[in-house]
Design an enzyme around this catalytic site. Structure first.
Site, PDB file in Angstrom:
ATOM      1  N   ARG A 162       5.910  -5.552 -10.859  1.00  0.00           N
ATOM      2  CA  ARG A 162       7.043  -6.152 -11.565  1.00  0.00           C
ATOM      3  C   ARG A 162       6.788  -7.648 -11.742  1.00  0.00           C
ATOM      4  O   ARG A 162       6.229  -8.295 -10.839  1.00  0.00           O
ATOM      5  CB  ARG A 162       8.340  -5.971 -10.761  1.00  0.00           C
ATOM      6  CG  ARG A 162       8.895  -4.562 -10.781  1.00  0.00           C
ATOM      7  CD  ARG A 162       9.397  -4.156 -12.163  1.00  0.00           C
ATOM      8  NE  ARG A 162       9.959  -2.822 -12.179  1.00  0.00           N
ATOM      9  CZ  ARG A 162       9.309  -1.712 -12.530  1.00  0.00           C
ATOM     10  NH1 ARG A 162       8.045  -1.790 -12.897  1.00  0.00           N
ATOM     11  NH2 ARG A 162       9.915  -0.544 -12.534  1.00  0.00           N
TER      12      ARG A 162
ATOM     13  N   ARG B  46       4.704  -4.453   4.849  1.00  0.00           N
ATOM     14  CA  ARG B  46       5.645  -4.718   5.937  1.00  0.00           C
ATOM     15  C   ARG B  46       5.085  -4.276   7.285  1.00  0.00           C
ATOM     16  O   ARG B  46       5.343  -4.862   8.303  1.00  0.00           O
ATOM     17  CB  ARG B  46       6.977  -3.999   5.679  1.00  0.00           C
ATOM     18  CG  ARG B  46       7.901  -4.787   4.766  1.00  0.00           C
ATOM     19  CD  ARG B  46       9.045  -3.936   4.341  1.00  0.00           C
ATOM     20  NE  ARG B  46       8.517  -2.718   3.702  1.00  0.00           N
ATOM     21  CZ  ARG B  46       9.253  -1.701   3.281  1.00  0.00           C
ATOM     22  NH1 ARG B  46      10.543  -1.714   3.468  1.00  0.00           N
ATOM     23  NH2 ARG B  46       8.713  -0.661   2.691  1.00  0.00           N
TER      24      ARG B  46
ATOM     25  N   LEU C  74       0.845  -1.208   0.000  1.00  0.00           N
ATOM     26  CA  LEU C  74       0.000   0.000   0.000  1.00  0.00           C
ATOM     27  C   LEU C  74       0.879   1.256   0.000  1.00  0.00           C
ATOM     28  O   LEU C  74       0.887   2.037   0.938  1.00  0.00           O
ATOM     29  CB  LEU C  74      -0.944  -0.027   1.215  1.00  0.00           C
ATOM     30  CG  LEU C  74      -2.151   0.898   1.130  1.00  0.00           C
ATOM     31  CD1 LEU C  74      -3.155   0.410   0.092  1.00  0.00           C
ATOM     32  CD2 LEU C  74      -2.840   1.021   2.497  1.00  0.00           C
ATOM     33  N   GLY C  75       1.622   1.426  -1.097  1.00  0.00           N
ATOM     34  CA  GLY C  75       2.401   2.652  -1.294  1.00  0.00           C
ATOM     35  C   GLY C  75       1.539   3.675  -2.006  1.00  0.00           C
ATOM     36  O   GLY C  75       0.306   3.617  -1.934  1.00  0.00           O
ATOM     37  N   ARG C  76       2.204   4.596  -2.709  1.00  0.00           N
ATOM     38  CA  ARG C  76       1.428   5.651  -3.385  1.00  0.00           C
ATOM     39  C   ARG C  76       0.446   5.052  -4.386  1.00  0.00           C
ATOM     40  O   ARG C  76      -0.727   5.426  -4.427  1.00  0.00           O
ATOM     41  CB  ARG C  76       2.365   6.596  -4.124  1.00  0.00           C
ATOM     42  CG  ARG C  76       3.289   7.412  -3.250  1.00  0.00           C
ATOM     43  CD  ARG C  76       4.216   8.153  -4.189  1.00  0.00           C
ATOM     44  NE  ARG C  76       5.026   9.140  -3.545  1.00  0.00           N
ATOM     45  CZ  ARG C  76       6.264   8.905  -3.115  1.00  0.00           C
ATOM     46  NH1 ARG C  76       6.802   7.706  -3.232  1.00  0.00           N
ATOM     47  NH2 ARG C  76       6.980   9.874  -2.560  1.00  0.00           N
ATOM     48  N   ILE C  77       0.946   4.131  -5.227  1.00  0.00           N
ATOM     49  CA  ILE C  77       0.075   3.554  -6.260  1.00  0.00           C
ATOM     50  C   ILE C  77      -0.976   2.660  -5.608  1.00  0.00           C
ATOM     51  O   ILE C  77      -2.160   2.716  -5.966  1.00  0.00           O
ATOM     52  CB  ILE C  77       0.917   2.794  -7.311  1.00  0.00           C
ATOM     53  CG1 ILE C  77       1.812   3.789  -8.072  1.00  0.00           C
ATOM     54  CG2 ILE C  77       0.013   2.033  -8.284  1.00  0.00           C
ATOM     55  CD1 ILE C  77       2.809   3.155  -9.033  1.00  0.00           C
TER      56      ILE C  77
ATOM     57  N   ASP D 207       0.342  -6.651 -16.509  1.00  0.00           N
ATOM     58  CA  ASP D 207       0.962  -5.566 -17.284  1.00  0.00           C
ATOM     59  C   ASP D 207       2.474  -5.735 -17.299  1.00  0.00           C
ATOM     60  O   ASP D 207       3.166  -4.998 -17.997  1.00  0.00           O
ATOM     61  CB  ASP D 207       0.573  -4.208 -16.667  1.00  0.00           C
ATOM     62  CG  ASP D 207       1.015  -3.017 -17.521  1.00  0.00           C
ATOM     63  OD1 ASP D 207       0.900  -3.104 -18.768  1.00  0.00           O
ATOM     64  OD2 ASP D 207       1.485  -2.021 -16.954  1.00  0.00           O
TER      65      ASP D 207
ATOM     66  N   HIS E  21       3.222  -3.681 -20.544  1.00  0.00           N
ATOM     67  CA  HIS E  21       3.775  -2.716 -19.583  1.00  0.00           C
ATOM     68  C   HIS E  21       3.432  -1.266 -19.980  1.00  0.00           C
ATOM     69  O   HIS E  21       4.316  -0.479 -20.326  1.00  0.00           O
ATOM     70  CB  HIS E  21       5.293  -2.886 -19.443  1.00  0.00           C
ATOM     71  CG  HIS E  21       5.835  -2.267 -18.188  1.00  0.00           C
ATOM     72  ND1 HIS E  21       6.946  -2.747 -17.539  1.00  0.00           N
ATOM     73  CD2 HIS E  21       5.408  -1.194 -17.457  1.00  0.00           C
ATOM     74  CE1 HIS E  21       7.188  -1.997 -16.471  1.00  0.00           C
ATOM     75  NE2 HIS E  21       6.263  -1.050 -16.407  1.00  0.00           N
ATOM     76  N   VAL E  22       2.144  -0.980 -19.878  1.00  0.00           N
ATOM     77  CA  VAL E  22       1.669   0.346 -20.291  1.00  0.00           C
ATOM     78  C   VAL E  22       1.117   1.165 -19.118  1.00  0.00           C
ATOM     79  O   VAL E  22       0.500   2.201 -19.334  1.00  0.00           O
ATOM     80  CB  VAL E  22       0.588   0.230 -21.399  1.00  0.00           C
ATOM     81  CG1 VAL E  22       1.193  -0.300 -22.682  1.00  0.00           C
ATOM     82  CG2 VAL E  22      -0.583  -0.659 -20.959  1.00  0.00           C
ATOM     83  N   GLY E  23       1.348   0.699 -17.891  1.00  0.00           N
ATOM     84  CA  GLY E  23       0.758   1.347 -16.705  1.00  0.00           C
ATOM     85  C   GLY E  23       0.838   2.859 -16.717  1.00  0.00           C
ATOM     86  O   GLY E  23      -0.151   3.553 -16.543  1.00  0.00           O
TER      87      GLY E  23
ATOM     88  N   GLU F 117      10.693  -9.026 -19.595  1.00  0.00           N
ATOM     89  CA  GLU F 117      10.138  -8.126 -20.629  1.00  0.00           C
ATOM     90  C   GLU F 117      11.200  -7.739 -21.645  1.00  0.00           C
ATOM     91  O   GLU F 117      12.351  -7.543 -21.262  1.00  0.00           O
ATOM     92  CB  GLU F 117       9.613  -6.850 -19.953  1.00  0.00           C
ATOM     93  CG  GLU F 117       8.449  -7.123 -19.050  1.00  0.00           C
ATOM     94  CD  GLU F 117       8.029  -5.880 -18.267  1.00  0.00           C
ATOM     95  OE1 GLU F 117       8.491  -4.772 -18.599  1.00  0.00           O
ATOM     96  OE2 GLU F 117       7.246  -6.030 -17.334  1.00  0.00           O
TER      97      GLU F 117
END
Ligand code: 8YV
Length: 340
Positions: free
Chosen positions: A246, A189, A166-169, A270, A293-295, A275
């Site tokens: 990732r 964590r 649960l970081g920024r994204i 994604d 990988h177009v996030g 890759e």
């Protein structure tokens, strides 16, 4: 003309020589602003990288880092005067941070400017996966609609979403999921006291509780294969796995087996381990939606990332603090300096 061309060219080359030299490891969305400020050495254009390092390695003071190249101690040894590594993207697992910080190098990335873009895409991928949007579109384009309706799909309604990291994204994804009326939990964590979502300190327990798992955590050694067979089995036969972080965070073979054996319902991916290579086994499955990988890949967001990277380079090479240092540089400074 002939009389001025010579002096003009000499002045231009003097101006170029006075610009700080940077190494660009991969193409950037907009390179002209870099050329205006720096003497740019483009690694991907060099016929012989070793020769490039021999010739200009000592001049390079900054790295605009993108692409798949690993920036590690052997590379940094060839570039002994680098002061800053500015990464294009929020994830910087390809940079050996310990090696960089030990050399007194500042490391920056591009957080915040891509958060909402990636979170939007994540919800798009989730809905595409549950409601089988790519398959439905193919059905229409293949002219199958007149023969009967598209088969009914699974539903997002009533699902419980577990966010891994649960970081920024992750937070931006959580807000969107909540707005869609979905229950949200998270694994990380540590518990985040300011977040009201249910916290799990055990990923398997969260997978058991949820029927959607969304990975938004950083890649790198610490998170290798964190989603493994045991986690996928806990997610169960109605479970959806979405990965926008990732490829390294999931045991790809275990995921393929779980999809093939219908031990989970579907996945939306994604990102991949190697890759741009995508395992053919994934391509052969129809219960997975695959994106290249177009996030963060909109024109506006790539422009903002380009601009932030440039500002980080300019700040650091101009003797100012970095705009967005990576979290390992708690006070915006490299931790220690190894004296030559
Ligand atoms: C970037 C990403 O598009 O920010 C990241 O870490 O994975 C993406 O948003 C990518 O890094 C650019 O190559």
């Amino acid at each position: 003309m002939g009389l001025t061309a010579g002096p003009d060219r000499a002045a231009a080359s003097r101006a170029e020589a006075s610009k700080p030299a940077i190494l660009m490891t991969a193409p950037m969305p907009s390179e002209a602003p870099f050329d205006a400020k720096f003497a740019v050495h483009r690694l991907w254009q060099a016929a012989d990288a070793a020769k490039l390092f021999d010739t200009v390695g000592g001049d390079i003071v900054g790295i605009a880092a993108g692409g798949r190249i690993r920036i590690d101690e052997p590379l940094l040894r060839r570039l002994p005067n680098v002061k800053v590594i500015a990464n294009f993207g929020v994830g910087y697992e390809r940079i050996d941070v310990d090696a960089a910080l030990a050399r007194g190098i500042t490391v920056t990335n591009t957080p915040d400017v891509l958060t909402d873009e990636v979170a939007d895409l994540t919800l798009g991928l989730l809905i595409a996966t549950v409601r089988e949007i790519p398959r439905a579109e193919r059905f229409l384009r293949d002219g199958l609609w007149p023969n009967g309706r598209f088969p009914l799909t699974a539903s997002l309604r009533g699902r419980k979403v577990g966010i891994i990291g649960l970081g920024r994204i992750g937070k931006a994804v959580a807000v969107r999921c909540a707005a869609f009326g979905l229950a949200v939990a998270y694994f990380g964590r540590k518990v985040q006291a300011d977040q009201s979502y249910r916290y799990f300190d055990d990923l398997k327990a969260m997978a058991e509780h949820c029927d959607v798992l969304i990975a938004t955590l950083p890649g790198g050694d610490a998170t290798q294969n964190i989603v493994d067979r045991a986690v996928l089995d806990r997610l169960g036969p109605q479970g959806i796995f979405i990965n926008v972080s990732r490829g390294s965070i999931v045991d790809e073979a275990a995921l393929i087996a779980a999809l093939r054996e219908k031990r989970i319902l579907a996945a939306g991916l994604d990102v991949y381990r190697n890759e741009p290579a995508v395992p053919p086994e994934l391509l052969a499955l129809d219960n997975v939606v695959l994106l290249p990988h177009v996030g963060s890949g909109s024109r506006a967001t790539f422009a903002a990332m380009n601009d932030l990277l440039l500002r980080n380079l300019e700040a650091c090479l101009g003797g100012l603090p970095p705009v967005t240092p990576i979290p390992e540089m708690a006070d915006g400074r490299p931790r220690r300096r190894v004296e030559p």
